[in-house]
Scaffold this motif. Sequence first.
Motif, PDB file in Angstrom:
ATOM      1  N   ALA A 238       0.836  -1.199   0.000  1.00 30.21           N
ATOM      2  CA  ALA A 238       0.000   0.000   0.000  1.00 30.21           C
ATOM      3  C   ALA A 238       0.874   1.252   0.000  1.00 30.21           C
ATOM      4  O   ALA A 238       1.988   1.264   0.532  1.00 30.21           O
ATOM      5  N   GLY A 239       0.350   2.312  -0.622  1.00 26.60           N
ATOM      6  CA  GLY A 239       1.028   3.593  -0.591  1.00 26.60           C
ATOM      7  C   GLY A 239       2.264   3.668  -1.450  1.00 26.60           C
ATOM      8  O   GLY A 239       3.214   4.373  -1.097  1.00 26.60           O
ATOM      9  N   ASN A 240       2.293   2.960  -2.591  1.00 31.10           N
ATOM     10  CA  ASN A 240       3.426   3.016  -3.499  1.00 31.10           C
ATOM     11  C   ASN A 240       3.003   3.689  -4.813  1.00 31.10           C
ATOM     12  O   ASN A 240       2.058   4.486  -4.831  1.00 31.10           O
ATOM     13  N   ARG A 241       3.682   3.368  -5.908  1.00 31.58           N
ATOM     14  CA  ARG A 241       3.424   4.013  -7.196  1.00 31.58           C
ATOM     15  C   ARG A 241       3.013   2.991  -8.252  1.00 31.58           C
ATOM     16  O   ARG A 241       3.337   3.120  -9.425  1.00 31.58           O
ATOM     17  N   ILE A 242       2.291   1.992  -7.836  1.00 35.64           N
ATOM     18  CA  ILE A 242       1.874   0.912  -8.731  1.00 35.64           C
ATOM     19  C   ILE A 242       0.641   1.356  -9.522  1.00 35.64           C
ATOM     20  O   ILE A 242      -0.291   1.932  -8.968  1.00 35.64           O
ATOM     21  N   THR A 243       0.643   1.068 -10.827  1.00 32.32           N
ATOM     22  CA  THR A 243      -0.489   1.407 -11.692  1.00 32.32           C
ATOM     23  C   THR A 243      -1.204   0.124 -12.115  1.00 32.32           C
ATOM     24  O   THR A 243      -0.867  -0.982 -11.675  1.00 32.32           O
ATOM     25  N   GLU A 244      -2.185   0.283 -12.996  1.00 34.09           N
ATOM     26  CA  GLU A 244      -2.950  -0.869 -13.489  1.00 34.09           C
ATOM     27  C   GLU A 244      -2.095  -1.827 -14.302  1.00 34.09           C
ATOM     28  O   GLU A 244      -2.472  -2.980 -14.504  1.00 34.09           O
ATOM     29  N   GLU A 245      -0.945  -1.381 -14.773  1.00 29.76           N
ATOM     30  CA  GLU A 245      -0.128  -2.192 -15.673  1.00 29.76           C
ATOM     31  C   GLU A 245       0.346  -3.489 -15.037  1.00 29.76           C
ATOM     32  O   GLU A 245       0.405  -4.533 -15.700  1.00 29.76           O
ATOM     33  N   SER A 246       0.707  -3.457 -13.756  1.00 27.32           N
ATOM     34  CA  SER A 246       1.243  -4.649 -13.092  1.00 27.32           C
ATOM     35  C   SER A 246       0.180  -5.464 -12.368  1.00 27.32           C
ATOM     36  O   SER A 246       0.495  -6.551 -11.859  1.00 27.32           O
ATOM     37  N   LEU A 247      -1.047  -4.994 -12.316  1.00 24.23           N
ATOM     38  CA  LEU A 247      -2.099  -5.737 -11.610  1.00 24.23           C
ATOM     39  C   LEU A 247      -2.379  -7.098 -12.244  1.00 24.23           C
ATOM     40  O   LEU A 247      -2.620  -8.080 -11.511  1.00 24.23           O
ATOM     41  N   PRO A 248      -2.400  -7.233 -13.575  1.00 25.70           N
ATOM     42  CA  PRO A 248      -2.632  -8.573 -14.154  1.00 25.70           C
ATOM     43  C   PRO A 248      -1.599  -9.612 -13.724  1.00 25.70           C
ATOM     44  O   PRO A 248      -1.924 -10.800 -13.602  1.00 25.70           O
ATOM     45  N   LEU A 249      -0.360  -9.195 -13.463  1.00 22.07           N
ATOM     46  CA  LEU A 249       0.653 -10.137 -13.005  1.00 22.07           C
ATOM     47  C   LEU A 249       0.325 -10.666 -11.609  1.00 22.07           C
ATOM     48  O   LEU A 249       0.493 -11.865 -11.326  1.00 22.07           O
ATOM     49  N   PHE A 250      -0.139  -9.793 -10.727  1.00 24.82           N
ATOM     50  CA  PHE A 250      -0.553 -10.243  -9.399  1.00 24.82           C
ATOM     51  C   PHE A 250      -1.768 -11.158  -9.498  1.00 24.82           C
ATOM     52  O   PHE A 250      -1.837 -12.181  -8.802  1.00 24.82           O
ATOM     53  N   LEU A 251      -2.706 -10.821 -10.364  1.00 23.97           N
ATOM     54  CA  LEU A 251      -3.901 -11.650 -10.529  1.00 23.97           C
ATOM     55  C   LEU A 251      -3.523 -13.041 -11.031  1.00 23.97           C
ATOM     56  O   LEU A 251      -4.037 -14.060 -10.531  1.00 23.97           O
ATOM     57  N   LYS A 252      -2.608 -13.118 -11.991  1.00 24.72           N
ATOM     58  CA  LYS A 252      -2.164 -14.411 -12.528  1.00 24.72           C
ATOM     59  C   LYS A 252      -1.470 -15.234 -11.449  1.00 24.72           C
ATOM     60  O   LYS A 252      -1.713 -16.443 -11.319  1.00 24.72           O
ATOM     61  N   SER A 253      -0.614 -14.592 -10.668  1.00 23.53           N
ATOM     62  CA  SER A 253       0.095 -15.323  -9.605  1.00 23.53           C
ATOM     63  C   SER A 253      -0.875 -15.848  -8.559  1.00 23.53           C
ATOM     64  O   SER A 253      -0.742 -16.992  -8.093  1.00 23.53           O
ATOM     65  N   LEU A 254      -1.848 -15.044  -8.185  1.00 25.41           N
ATOM     66  CA  LEU A 254      -2.833 -15.486  -7.193  1.00 25.41           C
ATOM     67  C   LEU A 254      -3.671 -16.638  -7.725  1.00 25.41           C
ATOM     68  O   LEU A 254      -4.000 -17.577  -6.990  1.00 25.41           O
ATOM     69  N   GLN A 255      -4.021 -16.585  -8.997  1.00 25.06           N
ATOM     70  CA  GLN A 255      -4.804 -17.677  -9.587  1.00 25.06           C
ATOM     71  C   GLN A 255      -3.988 -18.964  -9.643  1.00 25.06           C
ATOM     72  O   GLN A 255      -4.517 -20.039  -9.382  1.00 25.06           O
ATOM     73  N   MET A 256      -2.696 -18.868  -9.970  1.00 22.94           N
ATOM     74  CA  MET A 256      -1.833 -20.047  -9.995  1.00 22.94           C
ATOM     75  C   MET A 256      -1.664 -20.633  -8.598  1.00 22.94           C
ATOM     76  O   MET A 256      -1.683 -21.852  -8.416  1.00 22.94           O
ATOM     77  N   GLN A 257      -1.519 -19.777  -7.601  1.00 22.60           N
ATOM     78  CA  GLN A 257      -1.391 -20.281  -6.239  1.00 22.60           C
ATOM     79  C   GLN A 257      -2.665 -20.957  -5.778  1.00 22.60           C
ATOM     80  O   GLN A 257      -2.629 -21.963  -5.071  1.00 22.60           O
ATOM     81  N   GLY A 258      -3.790 -20.429  -6.185  1.00 24.86           N
ATOM     82  CA  GLY A 258      -5.061 -21.035  -5.808  1.00 24.86           C
ATOM     83  C   GLY A 258      -5.250 -22.406  -6.400  1.00 24.86           C
ATOM     84  O   GLY A 258      -5.760 -23.320  -5.749  1.00 24.86           O
TER      85      GLY A 258
END
Length: 508
Positions: A436-456
């Motif tokens: 939280a409180g960083n400079r992350i944009t929508e560009e890197s969100l799909p990578l987090f979504l993919k990683s979470l789906q793989m972990q699930g």
Amino acid sequence: MLRKKQKQKPEKANTEDEASKSIGQTPNEKLPIQTFDKYQCSGDVEIDFPQLCALLDIKDIPAVSTKQRGASNTETEGAEPSKKELILIFLTLLAKGTSKCTLIAASPWFKPRLHVELDNEDNLSAKNLKIYGWKVDEQIARVLEKMLPSLSRLQNLQFWQAGLTDETVLSLLNTISLCSNLSSVTLEGNPLPEQSFHLLLSEDSLLTHLSLRNNRIGDEGARLIGSALSTTRSANKNLLSLNLSFNSIGDAGAAHIAQGLRLNRALLFLSLSNNQIGDTGAAHLATTLDKFALTHEEVVERRKLLLERAQSSTVEVDLDQSPPDQLPSVPSSSSLSGSKGKKKEALKKAEKPVSTKENPKPNKKPTEVKVPQSKGGKLGGKERQQPAREQDGCNISLTEQQVEEMVSPLLDQSAQCRNGEIILPGNTTLTSLNLAGNRITEESLPLFLKSLQMQGHGGGGGLLRLCLQRNCFPSDCECYVKIQELMKLADPLEKSNSELTEEERQGA
């Protein structure tokens, strides 16, 4: 006669002095002046701290403030005000025109104070030790080095804006290793020129909780911390939570932290909130959570570990098959050169993907080793994976090297070979990541979504909490909404709340 009596008096006095020396000093007499090095700490901070400071000729000795665990300040410290009351008093006096320096110098509440929290009424039960807002110089550091090992129940050590230097941190680090129960260290508001914070994360460190907030840690400090988390040859195996929030870590620093998470299988909680991490650094962190390909250095280290395991298995076979009255002969150079080709072939075959149905062929030689049978049966399968256990009255233990191999991610049996690369499962040990409180944009969100789906899909653990608030994307963007939904399904607290509501509805 008088001269004889006068001569007898000093003789009696001498005998009385010798007797008093042999018996010892009376309680009313003062103890002899001790030196700092010879002082024996009692474990009572209220006694040891001021006496050690006095032995070093410290003029302004900080007061010691003790309170019992769970007790309020008014119960144990008399009329000392709370933090809110202190702030109100401070602001009121400032409004009247009192300068800050005059106020702090005159007020007893703002003078240096060593805060000690006791576990119970016993003064020897110091559990937490806190230093807030005053400088720990070399002399105070010496006192702490002398006193801390005597606090057998000390678990938490906190320094907030204590003016620590790289030298004092290094000296305290040696003392921390002598504290048997110390597991948590908080070092906040203490910027270090040489960024020596990584020394607290050394491989032999026993700390389980470390907070390094607001220390101006930059990318170089993050690089050192990432290397302390793990390398191809070493890894921290004890630290469970690491707080790096409110620092100056950017994309390069986040990449170093992500590199340290690749082979670290101990850390559960990591906070990188309120830093300067953008999409590039976030992408490295997200990739570490998913499957990743081994680098050339990691592949070389993996092959070394496989070779060491093959060699150790060969030695075990020789020891098992040799008669008890004979030692195994040392192989000649010709036999060693002749076996090199076979070992290379075994290593190449070991890089193939592991099948779940049957064991791969290259692992037959190192793993299918005849183990001496006990009277009750054989040792094999899952039973060999335990560091030590008893079977039919026989103690069976593995060597330290074999135990280390079990926890090495480079030897993970689920590793796969794909397109000439060795793919390793991502870090599923980390359960909480705060960005939280960083400079992350929508560009890197799909990578987090993919990683979470793989972990699930893997079902082997993974993130239960991912904080991405206060970044550079709208809270209603589609990818972020999906991430929040996945986190709600993974969070055990959310699950328990949903189950409770269903039961209440059924009951109603």
